[in-house]
Design a protein around this motif. Structure first.
Motif, PDB file in Angstrom:
ATOM      1  N   MET A   1     -12.043  59.349  31.748  1.00 57.38           N
ATOM      2  CA  MET A   1     -11.115  60.274  32.407  1.00 57.38           C
ATOM      3  C   MET A   1      -9.820  60.393  31.598  1.00 57.38           C
ATOM      4  N   ASP A   2      -9.963  60.711  30.322  1.00 55.45           N
ATOM      5  CA  ASP A   2      -8.795  60.805  29.454  1.00 55.45           C
ATOM      6  C   ASP A   2      -7.851  61.926  29.868  1.00 55.45           C
ATOM      7  N   ALA A   3      -8.385  62.949  30.551  1.00 52.40           N
ATOM      8  CA  ALA A   3      -7.568  64.112  30.897  1.00 52.40           C
ATOM      9  C   ALA A   3      -6.632  63.846  32.071  1.00 52.40           C
ATOM     10  N   VAL A   4      -6.876  62.781  32.826  1.00 48.56           N
ATOM     11  CA  VAL A   4      -6.025  62.452  33.967  1.00 48.56           C
ATOM     12  C   VAL A   4      -5.543  61.012  33.841  1.00 48.56           C
ATOM     13  N   THR A   5      -4.434  60.717  34.513  1.00 49.01           N
ATOM     14  CA  THR A   5      -3.837  59.386  34.458  1.00 49.01           C
ATOM     15  C   THR A   5      -4.337  58.548  35.628  1.00 49.01           C
ATOM     16  N   GLU A   6      -4.830  57.361  35.348  1.00 49.70           N
ATOM     17  CA  GLU A   6      -5.286  56.452  36.401  1.00 49.70           C
ATOM     18  C   GLU A   6      -4.106  55.585  36.839  1.00 49.70           C
ATOM     19  N   LEU A   7      -3.726  55.725  38.116  1.00 55.63           N
ATOM     20  CA  LEU A   7      -2.567  55.005  38.639  1.00 55.63           C
ATOM     21  C   LEU A   7      -2.993  53.728  39.354  1.00 55.63           C
ATOM     22  N   THR A   8      -2.093  52.759  39.337  1.00 59.58           N
ATOM     23  CA  THR A   8      -2.318  51.478  40.002  1.00 59.58           C
ATOM     24  C   THR A   8      -1.139  51.193  40.926  1.00 59.58           C
ATOM     25  N   ALA A   9      -1.187  50.056  41.584  1.00 67.95           N
ATOM     26  CA  ALA A   9      -0.076  49.657  42.445  1.00 67.95           C
ATOM     27  C   ALA A   9       1.210  49.486  41.644  1.00 67.95           C
ATOM     28  N   ASP A  10       1.084  49.123  40.380  1.00 63.81           N
ATOM     29  CA  ASP A  10       2.261  48.901  39.537  1.00 63.81           C
ATOM     30  C   ASP A  10       2.848  50.197  38.988  1.00 63.81           C
ATOM     31  N   THR A  11       2.026  51.235  38.868  1.00 60.98           N
ATOM     32  CA  THR A  11       2.493  52.461  38.203  1.00 60.98           C
ATOM     33  C   THR A  11       2.664  53.656  39.129  1.00 60.98           C
ATOM     34  N   PHE A  12       2.158  53.575  40.364  1.00 62.15           N
ATOM     35  CA  PHE A  12       2.135  54.748  41.234  1.00 62.15           C
ATOM     36  C   PHE A  12       3.533  55.306  41.492  1.00 62.15           C
ATOM     37  N   HIS A  13       4.444  54.493  41.977  1.00 58.33           N
ATOM     38  CA  HIS A  13       5.752  54.994  42.413  1.00 58.33           C
ATOM     39  C   HIS A  13       6.583  55.527  41.252  1.00 58.33           C
ATOM     40  N   SER A  14       6.537  54.866  40.121  1.00 57.87           N
ATOM     41  CA  SER A  14       7.290  55.366  38.967  1.00 57.87           C
ATOM     42  C   SER A  14       6.683  56.664  38.445  1.00 57.87           C
ATOM     43  N   ALA A  15       5.358  56.775  38.506  1.00 57.92           N
ATOM     44  CA  ALA A  15       4.693  57.974  37.998  1.00 57.92           C
ATOM     45  C   ALA A  15       5.051  59.208  38.816  1.00 57.92           C
ATOM     46  N   VAL A  16       5.039  59.095  40.138  1.00 59.26           N
ATOM     47  CA  VAL A  16       5.309  60.275  40.971  1.00 59.26           C
ATOM     48  C   VAL A  16       6.794  60.630  40.987  1.00 59.26           C
ATOM     49  N   ALA A  17       7.638  59.728  40.486  1.00 60.69           N
ATOM     50  CA  ALA A  17       9.077  60.002  40.447  1.00 60.69           C
ATOM     51  C   ALA A  17       9.515  60.620  39.124  1.00 60.69           C
ATOM     52  N   GLU A  18       8.661  60.570  38.109  1.00 61.26           N
ATOM     53  CA  GLU A  18       9.071  60.997  36.772  1.00 61.26           C
ATOM     54  C   GLU A  18       8.935  62.491  36.542  1.00 61.26           C
ATOM     55  N   ARG A  19       7.862  63.085  36.993  1.00 63.46           N
ATOM     56  CA  ARG A  19       7.580  64.496  36.723  1.00 63.46           C
ATOM     57  C   ARG A  19       8.068  65.378  37.860  1.00 63.46           C
TER      58      ARG A  19
END
Length: 246
Positions: free
Chosen positions: A1-19
């Protein structure tokens, strides 16, 4: 799934706040519908990349593995798609589980809503001119709010409703005494909305008497549905005589 980012408990909140816009697919591997939709989801991500759309990130969360993330987001069915914007509540995607429908939702969600119009020429462009033509492929039906001034009591309510309708249609706002031009033309009293299918389609007018954003959202959605049903009926009536002789 290179075209999409796989989120985890550690990355979810920072990811949705960046874009500006982060679209997240919540899925589980044992769910057949989730896995079938995954391919469409990846295709949408690839098409956005090909179109150089840089303000949208598509990501996934495996709820079989990251149950804490999915529980915190109150995910109760699969697949679930939500759109996240910084410092705003997430917006659920409620359309068809297909490439075209999801792509349309994402592209419409990127537009400012409502589009603030400042002159009769801009109103005409929104309804049937250059502005309409640029977005006709994703928003063949547009909604225009008409108010007599920016100080009208219903303007804040309309703006909140327009935000809630992001992803469903393109919404414009003309708050000016010259809005009376369209009120007279369509025999309605201000405030009002116009539901337009562009230069070759029918425009319907509805007076507004609603005080809450959720009521206005429901009112507009019903108007959009009525317009869609009328359009389908029109095409079916055209097709009946043609198919009779095939």
């Amino acid at each position: 799934m290179d075209a999409v980012t796989e989120l985890t408990a550690d990355t979810f909140h920072s990811a949705v706040a960046e874009r500006d816009h982060t679209v997240v697919l919540f899925y589980v591997k044992w769910n057949a519908v989730s896995m079938a939709f995954m391919q469409s989801y990846i295709e949408v991500s690839e098409s956005l990349e090909d179109a150089d759309v840089s303000d949208v990130e598509l990501a996934v969360v495996d709820c079989g593995e990251w149950t804490d993330v999915c529980n915190a987001q109150q995910i109760s069915s699969f697949p679930t798609v939500r759109l996240y914007r910084p410092q705003e509540p997430s917006q659920p995607y409620q359309g068809m589980l297909g490439t075209e429908s999801l792509n349309r939702f994402i592209m419409l969600s990127r537009l400012v809503s409502p589009v603030l119009l400042s002159s009769p020429d801009e109103v005409t462009s929104f309804l049937e001119g250059d502005l309409y033509q640029r977005h006709a492929a994703i928003a063949p039906v547009t909604v225009l709010g008409l108010f007599s001034s920016t100080a009208s009591a219903g303007v804040p309510v309309f703006k909140e409703a327009a935000k809630a309708l992001r992803g469903e249609t393109m919404v414009g706002l003309f708050a000016d005494r010259r809005a009376e031009i369209w009120a007279v033309e369509y025999s309605v009293t201000l405030p009002a909305i116009l539901v337009s299918r562009g230069p070759t389609g029918q425009t319907e007018a509805h007076s507004l008497h609603l005080s809450m954003p959720d009521q206005l959202v429901t009112h507009i959605q019903r108007a959009l549905l009525d317009t869609f049903v009328s359009l389908c009926l029109y095409h079916s009536l055209i097709e009946i005589p043609l198919t009779k002789y095939i």
